[in-house]
Design an enzyme around this catalytic site. Structure first.
Site, short mmCIF file in Angstrom:
data_model
loop_
_atom_site.label_atom_id
_atom_site.label_comp_id
_atom_site.label_asym_id
_atom_site.label_seq_id
_atom_site.Cartn_x
_atom_site.Cartn_y
_atom_site.Cartn_z
N GLU A 31 10.31 5.19 -8.64
CA GLU A 31 10.94 6.50 -8.41
C GLU A 31 12.41 6.22 -8.15
O GLU A 31 12.74 5.41 -7.27
CB GLU A 31 10.37 7.16 -7.15
CG GLU A 31 8.89 7.46 -7.20
CD GLU A 31 8.40 8.01 -5.86
OE1 GLU A 31 7.32 7.57 -5.42
OE2 GLU A 31 9.10 8.86 -5.27
N ARG A 257 0.01 -4.74 -1.61
CA ARG A 257 1.47 -4.71 -1.47
C ARG A 257 1.95 -6.01 -0.88
O ARG A 257 1.22 -6.68 -0.15
CB ARG A 257 1.89 -3.63 -0.47
CG ARG A 257 1.73 -2.23 -0.91
CD ARG A 257 2.07 -1.30 0.26
NE ARG A 257 3.52 -1.20 0.44
CZ ARG A 257 4.28 -0.37 -0.25
NH1 ARG A 257 3.75 0.42 -1.16
NH2 ARG A 257 5.57 -0.32 -0.03
N LYS A 267 11.44 1.97 1.13
CA LYS A 267 12.72 2.54 0.67
C LYS A 267 13.24 3.55 1.66
O LYS A 267 14.44 3.64 1.89
CB LYS A 267 12.51 3.24 -0.68
CG LYS A 267 12.75 2.34 -1.86
CD LYS A 267 12.76 3.13 -3.15
CE LYS A 267 11.36 3.42 -3.61
NZ LYS A 267 11.25 4.04 -4.91
#
Ligand code: ATP
Ligand code: MG
Length: 550
Positions: A31, A257, A267
């Protein structure tokens, strides 16, 4: 050749062997709402890695369904980070927004199938009727709207006739499902905001969970690799593609992850550090962003090696940041030329060395790589050593210079400290030493001198700004949640010193990396360094306790 080194590669090997797929197509789908971090490097290495190893393709696709949080700056930074890591996407950069027309058509198709409806409940009503993990949800009073009514309302959403928040389009699945993601998830919402790619064309935007599977299907992705938090979204991923009968049905596979201790990999939190000016931007060398690590001097080879070593699994864990630093050090050890820089200069006058005399000492740029050649180090009567290499009252076992003691100047002579000169405040201003002129490149026969210190000529050395970086957080788990992660910011993570560097370093170009002997690895700063006026960042120190297998 792709090897079955982890469960994902094993699956791919088997899909190729069985003929299920002739060619692997993966995608990396960021994104564009922030810069990429070390966690993304893992996903990039996996997606681009399996494609390259199997002679397949990997797409770079921006998942751009949240225009208010996204920007061209992030898009440009992400592209540059992927390229810097050494990967190439197949074809043009893609955007989920390229498919907004197709996604709108798919939404209409769902409505016509009676599989989607416009819900006019308020956000609060929707939340309270969603149920919980232990309780089923309740059907919306708008759930049984007719296909015609839904088509008309959805068209009003699209045309801008309805207000933001007045309604959403939801898939019609099962409000009692044990999986909350199947309780009539939202698929389109009204957002009266321009989009960085599509401009003013749309005022409705598809939700991520609707967009992602369809974008994968449109691109004929074979393996849609994502992190474990999407496991619970897979039933909707599959429901959507099965219900619509898309021309391809990618397989979503989840892996764990990457979490790294002493590091934050979110982020949102990294953006907070930037917005609150706690660091100097996304590419601040203290940041675990790819651009920050790059500026600090980490190499793409080291990051790829790190991602390779941590491997791909389904189990959550925390990787020691020491392992990342080890990979950086290991790569630089074999590639970075050596040089001398004195970070905290203390003047030394060699009282018996002739005034005006200058020798040119030659030293290898790399001890094990003669092909890197030599550099010339000027030697004269006045020089600098590091303040830490002299102790008036030495602690036990101290091997460097002390009053009356001897030490070797690296690549040069043995010197002896005869006099400590102080100012009125009692601070040491310089050392007067004598130099054993018979010891250039030779050991004396009558005694052993153990200590070696680095030095730079006071007359020919050059002053340069050096930025000494440490880990950004003082706590191993700054992100654990009970305390604000910003509490753990290390106030000493950046120290700026005016160093004196040997002349061979003066013309360093941005991103050139060196080992400053006895100090660590340093990199000429990407933004601020110029040939003739270099600025160096400390990438990593020379030693650490982390060892492979530890
Ligand atoms: P963040 O949580 O930092 O905001 P994100 O998952 O929202 O990250 P995206 O831009 O959606 O960020 O991520 C792009 C891809 O990178 C996704 O496939 C995501 O799963 C993967 N990814 C993100 N963080 C990690 C991580 N820590 N380890 C491995 N993969 C990651
Ligand atoms: Mg995400």
């Amino acid at each position: 050749m792709i090897e079955p080194n982890d469960f994902i590669r094993a699956q791919i090997v088997s899909d190729l062997a069985s003929g299920k797929h002739k060619k692997v197509i993966t995608r990396f789908p960021p994104e564009p709402n922030g810069y990429l971090h070390i966690g993304h490097a893992k996903s990039i290495c996996l997606n681009f890695g399996v494609a390259a190893e199997s002679e397949g393709e990997c797409h770079l696709r921006f998942d751009d369904t949240n225009p208010e949080k996204e920007s061209q700056e992030y898009i440009d930074a992400i592209k540059s980070d992927v390229e810097w890591l050494g990967f190439h996407w197949t074809g043009d950069v893609r955007y989920a927004s390229d498919y907004f027309d197709a996604l709108h058509d798919y939404a209409l198709q769902l409505i016509r199938m009676g599989k989607a409806y416009v819900d006019s409940q308020s956000a609060d009503e929707m939340r309270s009727s969603r149920g919980t993990l232990s309780e089923p949800g309740r059907n919306s009073p708008y759930r049984e709207r007719s296909v015609e009514e839904n088509l008309a309302l959805f068209e009003q959403m699209r045309s801008g006739a309805l207000e933001e928040g007045s309604c959403i389009l939801r898939a019609k699945i099962d409000m009692a499902s044990g999986n909350i993601n199947l309780r009539d998830p939202a698929i389109y919402r009204i957002r009266k905001i321009a989009h960085h790619q599509t401009g003013e064309k749309w005022c409705i935007y598809p939700m991520y969970d609707f967009t992602h599977p369809l974008s994968d299907a449109i691109e004929h992705i074979t393996h849609s690799l994502c992190t474990l938090e999407f496991e619970d979204h897979r039933p909707f991923y599959d429901w959507l593609l099965d219900t619509l009968g898309t021309p391809s049905h990618p397989q979503q596979i989840e892996f764990s992850r990457l979490n790294v201790n002493y590091t934050v990999t979110s982020k949102r939190k990294l953006k907070q550090l930037v917005d609150e000016k706690l660091v100097h931007g996304w590419d601040d060398p203290r940041m675990p962003t790819i651009s920050g690590m790059r500026r600090r001097g980490y190499t793409p080879e080291a990051l790829r090696d790190f991602c390779n070593r941590i491997g791909i699994t389904k189990s959550e864990g925390v990787v020691d940041v020491g392992m990342l630093e080890f990979c950086v050090r290991e790569h630089l050890e074999n590639t970075a030329p050596r040089a001398m820089a004195v970070l905290r200069p203390l003047k030394v006058v060699l009282t018996n060395y002739p005034e005006g005399k200058m020798e040119e000492i030659r030293a290898a740029r790399h001890p094990n790589m003669p092909e890197m050649g030599e550099r010339v180090i000027p030697f004269a009567r006045e020089l600098y050593i590091d303040r830490a290499d002299f102790e008036e009252v030495p602690p036990k076992g101290y091997k460097r210079l002390i009053p009356g003691g001897e030490v070797r100047l690296r690549n040069a002579y043995i010197i002896k400290c005869d006099d400590v000169v102080k100012n009125a405040a009692g601070e040491i201003t310089e050392l007067h030493c004598s130099c054993d002129l018979a010891t250039l490149g030779k050991s004396p026969e009558d005694r052993k001198v153990k200590g070696v210190v680095h030095w730079v000529s006071a007359t020919k050395g050059i002053t340069a700004e050096v930025r000494l970086y440490e880990r950004l957080f003082t706590d191993a788990a700054p992100d654990r949640g009970d305390v604000d992660f910003k509490t753990f910011i290390n106030p000493c993570a950046l120290e700026v010193v005016q160093a004196v560097i040997e002349p061979s370093l003066a013309e360093a170009v941005a991103e050139e990396r060196f080992q400053f002997e006895r100090e660590g690895y340093f990199c000429a700063d990407l933004r601020d360094s110029m040939p003739g006026k270099p600025v160096f960042n400390r990438t990593v120190g020379l030693r650490d306790s982390w060892k492979p297998g530890a």
